[in-house]
Design a protein around this motif. Structure first.
Motif, PDB file in Angstrom:
ATOM      1  N   ALA A 131       0.855  -1.180   0.000  1.00 51.46           N
ATOM      2  CA  ALA A 131       0.000   0.000   0.000  1.00 51.46           C
ATOM      3  C   ALA A 131       0.891   1.230   0.000  1.00 51.46           C
ATOM      4  N   ASP A 132       0.307   2.367  -0.385  1.00 55.98           N
ATOM      5  CA  ASP A 132       1.055   3.619  -0.287  1.00 55.98           C
ATOM      6  C   ASP A 132       1.499   3.825   1.158  1.00 55.98           C
ATOM      7  N   ALA A 133       2.721   4.327   1.308  1.00 58.37           N
ATOM      8  CA  ALA A 133       3.234   4.556   2.658  1.00 58.37           C
ATOM      9  C   ALA A 133       2.315   5.509   3.409  1.00 58.37           C
ATOM     10  N   PRO A 134       2.014   5.208   4.661  1.00 52.53           N
ATOM     11  CA  PRO A 134       1.130   6.089   5.433  1.00 52.53           C
ATOM     12  C   PRO A 134       1.805   7.411   5.747  1.00 52.53           C
ATOM     13  N   PRO A 135       1.036   8.451   6.020  1.00 54.00           N
ATOM     14  CA  PRO A 135       1.625   9.745   6.414  1.00 54.00           C
ATOM     15  C   PRO A 135       2.466   9.603   7.670  1.00 54.00           C
ATOM     16  N   ALA A 136       3.355  10.551   7.872  1.00 52.63           N
ATOM     17  CA  ALA A 136       4.259  10.491   9.016  1.00 52.63           C
ATOM     18  C   ALA A 136       3.502  10.482  10.347  1.00 52.63           C
ATOM     19  N   ALA A 137       2.285  11.051  10.350  1.00 52.29           N
ATOM     20  CA  ALA A 137       1.511  11.122  11.597  1.00 52.29           C
ATOM     21  C   ALA A 137       0.971   9.756  12.022  1.00 52.29           C
ATOM     22  N   VAL A 138       0.942   8.801  11.108  1.00 49.78           N
ATOM     23  CA  VAL A 138       0.421   7.469  11.426  1.00 49.78           C
ATOM     24  C   VAL A 138       1.531   6.627  12.042  1.00 49.78           C
ATOM     25  N   ASP A 139       1.276   6.074  13.184  1.00 49.78           N
ATOM     26  CA  ASP A 139       2.256   5.237  13.896  1.00 49.78           C
ATOM     27  C   ASP A 139       2.216   3.834  13.309  1.00 49.78           C
ATOM     28  N   LEU A 140       3.346   3.384  12.774  1.00 51.57           N
ATOM     29  CA  LEU A 140       3.404   2.056  12.166  1.00 51.57           C
ATOM     30  C   LEU A 140       3.124   0.962  13.193  1.00 51.57           C
ATOM     31  N   ALA A 141       3.554   1.182  14.423  1.00 52.06           N
ATOM     32  CA  ALA A 141       3.297   0.186  15.474  1.00 52.06           C
ATOM     33  C   ALA A 141       1.800   0.013  15.703  1.00 52.06           C
ATOM     34  N   ASP A 142       1.049   1.113  15.615  1.00 50.57           N
ATOM     35  CA  ASP A 142      -0.408   1.035  15.784  1.00 50.57           C
ATOM     36  C   ASP A 142      -1.035   0.244  14.633  1.00 50.57           C
ATOM     37  N   LEU A 143      -0.529   0.456  13.409  1.00 52.55           N
ATOM     38  CA  LEU A 143      -1.050  -0.287  12.268  1.00 52.55           C
ATOM     39  C   LEU A 143      -0.794  -1.781  12.428  1.00 52.55           C
ATOM     40  N   ASN A 144       0.397  -2.101  12.839  1.00 48.36           N
ATOM     41  CA  ASN A 144       0.748  -3.500  13.034  1.00 48.36           C
ATOM     42  C   ASN A 144      -0.124  -4.122  14.124  1.00 48.36           C
ATOM     43  N   ALA A 145      -0.332  -3.379  15.198  1.00 51.43           N
ATOM     44  CA  ALA A 145      -1.171  -3.873  16.285  1.00 51.43           C
ATOM     45  C   ALA A 145      -2.610  -4.079  15.818  1.00 51.43           C
ATOM     46  N   ALA A 146      -3.090  -3.182  14.937  1.00 51.27           N
ATOM     47  CA  ALA A 146      -4.448  -3.320  14.412  1.00 51.27           C
ATOM     48  C   ALA A 146      -4.578  -4.587  13.580  1.00 51.27           C
ATOM     49  N   LEU A 147      -3.551  -4.890  12.799  1.00 54.52           N
ATOM     50  CA  LEU A 147      -3.579  -6.110  12.000  1.00 54.52           C
ATOM     51  C   LEU A 147      -3.620  -7.345  12.894  1.00 54.52           C
ATOM     52  N   VAL A 148      -2.732  -7.388  13.869  1.00 56.07           N
ATOM     53  CA  VAL A 148      -2.677  -8.542  14.776  1.00 56.07           C
ATOM     54  C   VAL A 148      -3.971  -8.656  15.568  1.00 56.07           C
ATOM     55  N   GLY A 149      -4.486  -7.507  16.031  1.00 55.92           N
ATOM     56  CA  GLY A 149      -5.736  -7.515  16.786  1.00 55.92           C
ATOM     57  C   GLY A 149      -6.915  -7.972  15.957  1.00 55.92           C
ATOM     58  N   GLY A 150      -6.817  -7.785  14.639  1.00 54.80           N
ATOM     59  CA  GLY A 150      -7.881  -8.227  13.744  1.00 54.80           C
ATOM     60  C   GLY A 150      -7.722  -9.660  13.291  1.00 54.80           C
ATOM     61  N   GLY A 151      -6.802 -10.379  13.872  1.00 58.05           N
ATOM     62  CA  GLY A 151      -6.631 -11.782  13.540  1.00 58.05           C
ATOM     63  C   GLY A 151      -5.733 -12.051  12.347  1.00 58.05           C
ATOM     64  N   VAL A 152      -5.027 -11.037  11.870  1.00 63.92           N
ATOM     65  CA  VAL A 152      -4.124 -11.216  10.723  1.00 63.92           C
ATOM     66  C   VAL A 152      -2.791 -11.774  11.216  1.00 63.92           C
ATOM     67  N   ARG A 153      -2.360 -12.854  10.606  1.00 68.15           N
ATOM     68  CA  ARG A 153      -1.065 -13.448  10.961  1.00 68.15           C
ATOM     69  C   ARG A 153       0.025 -12.735  10.160  1.00 68.15           C
TER      70      ARG A 153
END
Length: 344
Positions: free
Chosen positions: A295-317
């Motif tokens: 995907a297009d790189a997220p803006p600098a304001a978006v925390d990559l750790a939060d995105l990763n946590a959202a994926l894991v929290g959503g059941g994504v391996r």
């Protein structure tokens, strides 16, 4: 092989090539601190109104390996032909080695080695005799060192073992190597190469890449037109991008690549779920290829750790998660709005 025998045959096969030879008795080109190539408003309009090159302002630093990029029909080869004095511009100016072209061709071309639109060869002559003939055509070449220089050039491009074979029996890659050898018969301040790896296998491409680096280390400026973006990114220090006859951007390759936005990459056996979650978080430009999602790189304001946590929290391996740096290809597509076609 004698000159008389060669002159009795037809003109050499091939489309166009310049090898540094020029008529007359040229005066030496004096070294300056100016760019090796500089154009201002360089324009070429063909009969019928076709605008091939439109107001080109190009600057090639001395000592650089300069990649000249553009999709099919972008005006690259037309530009090179104007720089070498093979065709006249409609308007604007071009300087090579600090002298105006084509007016100073007799002075400039002995300092330039070039391979343009494929080598022009005498098919009935073998590789070594082709180079001997090229060297005899150069009024500035020393006949006392001719055979030694020819042997050195053949060895440098990997054709020493095939030098006794007639050129008409050469493969396309071997012909490219022989054309490059012709451009290297003498030390050159500038080497202009139009698609030098055309027809070469991967090993041959690596060898030419190494040769270009060696020449640059020896002080030769190399101007390289290619449709292989990966090759340009590996070997060139600077680059310019053409599109529809106009210059889009020029500068150091590292800066051009860095200007492209990187891509977020996720490797997962659950690409559908990952795409849904990333889209919910506002990411755009999503693309999947098997278990790889980008995907297009997220803006600098978006925390990559939060995105990763959202994926894991959503059941994504998640097997891999990170932002990959932009490449020269990414920059090219962003600048031109199109994919990269074969050279034009």
């Amino acid at each position: 092989m004698t000159d008389t025998a060669a002159e009795a045959e037809d003109a050499p096969e091939g489309r166009a090539a310049a090898t540094g030879a020029a008529p007359g008795n040229p005066a030496p080109v004096t070294a300056t601190g100016a760019p090796v190539i500089r154009t201002r408003g360089l324009t070429k309009r063909y009969r019928g109104g076709q605008l091939a090159v439109d107001g080109l302002d190009l600057t090639v630093p001395a000592g650089s390996v300069f990649g000249f990029l553009g999709p099919n029909g972008s005006g690259k080869t037309t530009t090179i032909r104007m720089l070498m004095g093979l065709i006249d511009p409609t308007s604007g100016t071009a300087e090579v080695l600090g002298r105006p072209m084509p007016e100073a061709a007799r002075t400039v071309l002995p300092e330039v080695g070039a391979l343009i639109e494929g080598p022009a060869l005498y098919g009935f002559l073998n590789g070594r005799d082709n180079l001997l003939r090229y060297d005899r055509a150069d009024p500035t070449a020393d006949p006392r060192t001719r055979r030694a220089r020819v042997d050195e050039a053949l060895t440098r491009v990997g054709l020493a073992a095939a030098s006794g074979k007639k050129a008409k029996a050469y493969s396309l890659g071997m012909k490219q190597r022989l054309g490059l050898a012709a451009a290297l018969l003498r030390p050159r301040r500038l080497l202009v190469l139009d698609e030098p790896t055309n027809g070469l296998d991967p090993q041959g491409m690596r060898e030419i890449r190494l040769l270009v680096r060696e020449l640059a280390a020896e002080g030769t400026t190399v101007f390289l037109s290619s449709h292989l973006l990966d090759e340009i990114e590996q070997v060139c220090t600077h680059a310019a991008v053409m599109a529809r006859g106009r210059l889009i951007v020029q500068g150091p390759v590292a800066d051009l690549a860095a200007s492209a936005r990187g891509r977020l990459a996720v490797t997962t056996p659950d690409p559908g779920a990952a795409a849904r979650i990333l889209k919910e978080h506002g990411l755009t430009g999503l693309s999947t290829d098997g278990d790889r999602l980008t995907a297009d790189a997220p803006p600098a304001a978006v925390d990559l750790a939060d995105l990763n946590a959202a994926l894991v929290g959503g059941g994504v391996r998640v097997r891999f998660f990170g932002v990959e740096r932009g490449s020269l290809e990414d920059a090219f597509v962003a600048l031109t709005g199109e994919g990269f076609d074969v050279a034009g």
